[in-house]
Design an enzyme around this catalytic site. Structure first.
Site, short mmCIF file in Angstrom:
data_model
loop_
_atom_site.label_atom_id
_atom_site.label_comp_id
_atom_site.label_asym_id
_atom_site.label_seq_id
_atom_site.Cartn_x
_atom_site.Cartn_y
_atom_site.Cartn_z
N GLY A 282 11.56 8.19 -34.82
CA GLY A 282 11.18 8.00 -33.43
C GLY A 282 9.69 7.99 -33.18
O GLY A 282 9.25 7.78 -32.04
N GLN B 11 13.60 -0.54 -48.75
CA GLN B 11 12.93 -0.69 -50.05
C GLN B 11 13.29 -2.06 -50.62
O GLN B 11 14.03 -2.19 -51.56
CB GLN B 11 13.38 0.43 -50.99
CG GLN B 11 13.06 1.83 -50.46
CD GLN B 11 13.54 2.93 -51.38
OE1 GLN B 11 13.29 2.90 -52.59
NE2 GLN B 11 14.25 3.90 -50.83
N ASP C 227 6.01 -4.31 -34.43
CA ASP C 227 5.17 -4.69 -35.58
C ASP C 227 5.31 -6.19 -35.80
O ASP C 227 6.13 -6.86 -35.18
CB ASP C 227 5.55 -3.91 -36.84
CG ASP C 227 7.04 -4.00 -37.17
OD1 ASP C 227 7.63 -5.08 -36.96
OD2 ASP C 227 7.61 -2.99 -37.61
N LYS D 152 -0.03 -2.47 -35.66
CA LYS D 152 -0.22 -1.08 -36.04
C LYS D 152 -0.49 -0.95 -37.53
O LYS D 152 -0.18 -1.84 -38.32
CB LYS D 152 1.02 -0.25 -35.67
CG LYS D 152 2.26 -0.51 -36.51
CD LYS D 152 3.36 0.49 -36.17
CE LYS D 152 4.53 0.38 -37.13
NZ LYS D 152 5.34 -0.80 -36.95
N GLU E 59 32.45 15.80 -57.17
CA GLU E 59 32.71 14.41 -57.53
C GLU E 59 33.73 13.82 -56.55
O GLU E 59 34.64 14.51 -56.10
CB GLU E 59 33.25 14.29 -58.95
CG GLU E 59 32.21 14.54 -60.02
CD GLU E 59 32.79 14.34 -61.42
OE1 GLU E 59 33.98 13.97 -61.53
OE2 GLU E 59 32.04 14.55 -62.39
#
Length: 323
Positions: A236, A106, A181, A204, A48
């Protein structure tokens, strides 16, 4: 940028560093002209985290420098605990300086029953007591909308662009800036505008995380020097494959640059094997000695972040640093 002399030495400005990127924090403190605040990060026997602040921060404007890079969970918990400690120590303002925002990838639900972890991290920082967040090159700019406190989103594209202008013997009439992209087109356009070059886009398909397949190249790259720009280089694979595709389609040579050198797993081996001549990165993430290969050039963002910190402390406009 030069240090701000002794102007802030005895001020209410406090700068603290955790374990995410202490060398960068030390460089920022040196440029501002202050010492890093005294705090200690300890571990109990069960791992902790415990943090003790060893100086008074009552009524102070406190800035915490912490990149939530690997180990991301450890660094995130350090940050949350430090925010709580400062809040309970009566700091006037708690400002998080996060050069690398972990979990930013995310940022939306791409399929059923997925979390939006970038939003969760924003909620955690706010709930802990953060009053303001300073970040660099978010993976998705809309993450700014996940916060209900002020957020300053700085960009490194000028720093990266100026490196190529000042240090590379390139004929920019024969250069093309490449986005790996569709999501990075805005970033590539900013660099292309500064270098006064055209852009190209690699179309891609990504069948699963960290695996990409180059499909097509949109734009004129034959006979040109290509500069690939991205926000993150992780394993990579994408950058190596993109560079090879550009050469196969007639590019003369390929350089790459990014803000956040995550460089996990086989990344270093892939970069060394790739056809890329040089990879230019920033020090938003602290690189271990094993990652500092000859092909990687590291630029410092300490000047940009120290300027942002001073402007926030002095209640001046930060917007000029966004460009």
């Amino acid at each position: 940028m030069e240090a701000f002399n002794d102007k802030y030495k005895d001020s209410k400005l406090r700068l603290f560093s955790l374990n995410g990127n202490e060398p960068l924090a030390e460089e920022i403190a040196e440029k501002i002209g202050i010492e890093l605040g005294q705090c200690e990060v300890k571990r109990f026997s069960d791992e902790e985290i415990s943090i003790s602040i060893e100086e008074s921060v009552r009524g102070c404007d406190c800035f915490i420098v912490q990149s939530t890079s690997q180990p991301a969970n450890e660094h995130l918990m350090e940050l949350l605990i430090m925010i709580d400690a400062l809040k309970r120590a009566s700091a006037a303002n708690i400002n998080v300086v996060m050069p690398y925002y972990g979990y930013a990838r995310q940022d939306r639900k791409s399929k059923s029953r997925e979390p939006i972890t970038a939003k969760l991290v924003a909620n955690l920082m706010e709930k802990a007591g953060a009053d303001r967040v300073i970040v660099l090159d978010l993976h998705a700019p809309q993450i700014q909308g996940f916060f209900d406190v002020p957020i300053d989103h700085l960009m490194s594209v000028n720093l990266l662009s100026d490196y190529f202008i000042d240090n590379m013997d390139l004929n920019f009439d024969e250069v093309v800036v490449v986005s790996p992209d569709h999501g990075g087109v805005t970033r590539a356009r900013k660099m292309a505008d500064r270098l006064k070059t055209p852009i190209a886009i690699i179309d891609k398909r990504r069948p699963k995380p960290n695996v990409s397949e180059v499909m097509n190249i949109v734009g004129e790259i034959e006979g040109r020097t290509a500069i690939i720009i991205d926000d993150i280089i992780d394993t990579g694979g994408t950058i190596k494959q993109a560079a090879q595709a550009l050469l196969d389609k007639g590019a003369k040579e390929v350089y790459a640059c990014c803000t956040h050198p995550v460089l996990s797993g086989p990344a270093i081996e892939r970069l060394e094997e790739s056809v890329i001549k040089e990879v230019v990165v920033t020090n938003s993430i602290q690189l271990g000695a094993e990652k500092k290969i000859d092909k990687i050039k590291e630029l410092s963002i300490a000047g940009l972040l120290s300027e942002a910190i001073i402007r926030v402390y002095e209640e001046e406009s930060v917007s000029t640093l966004f460009d």
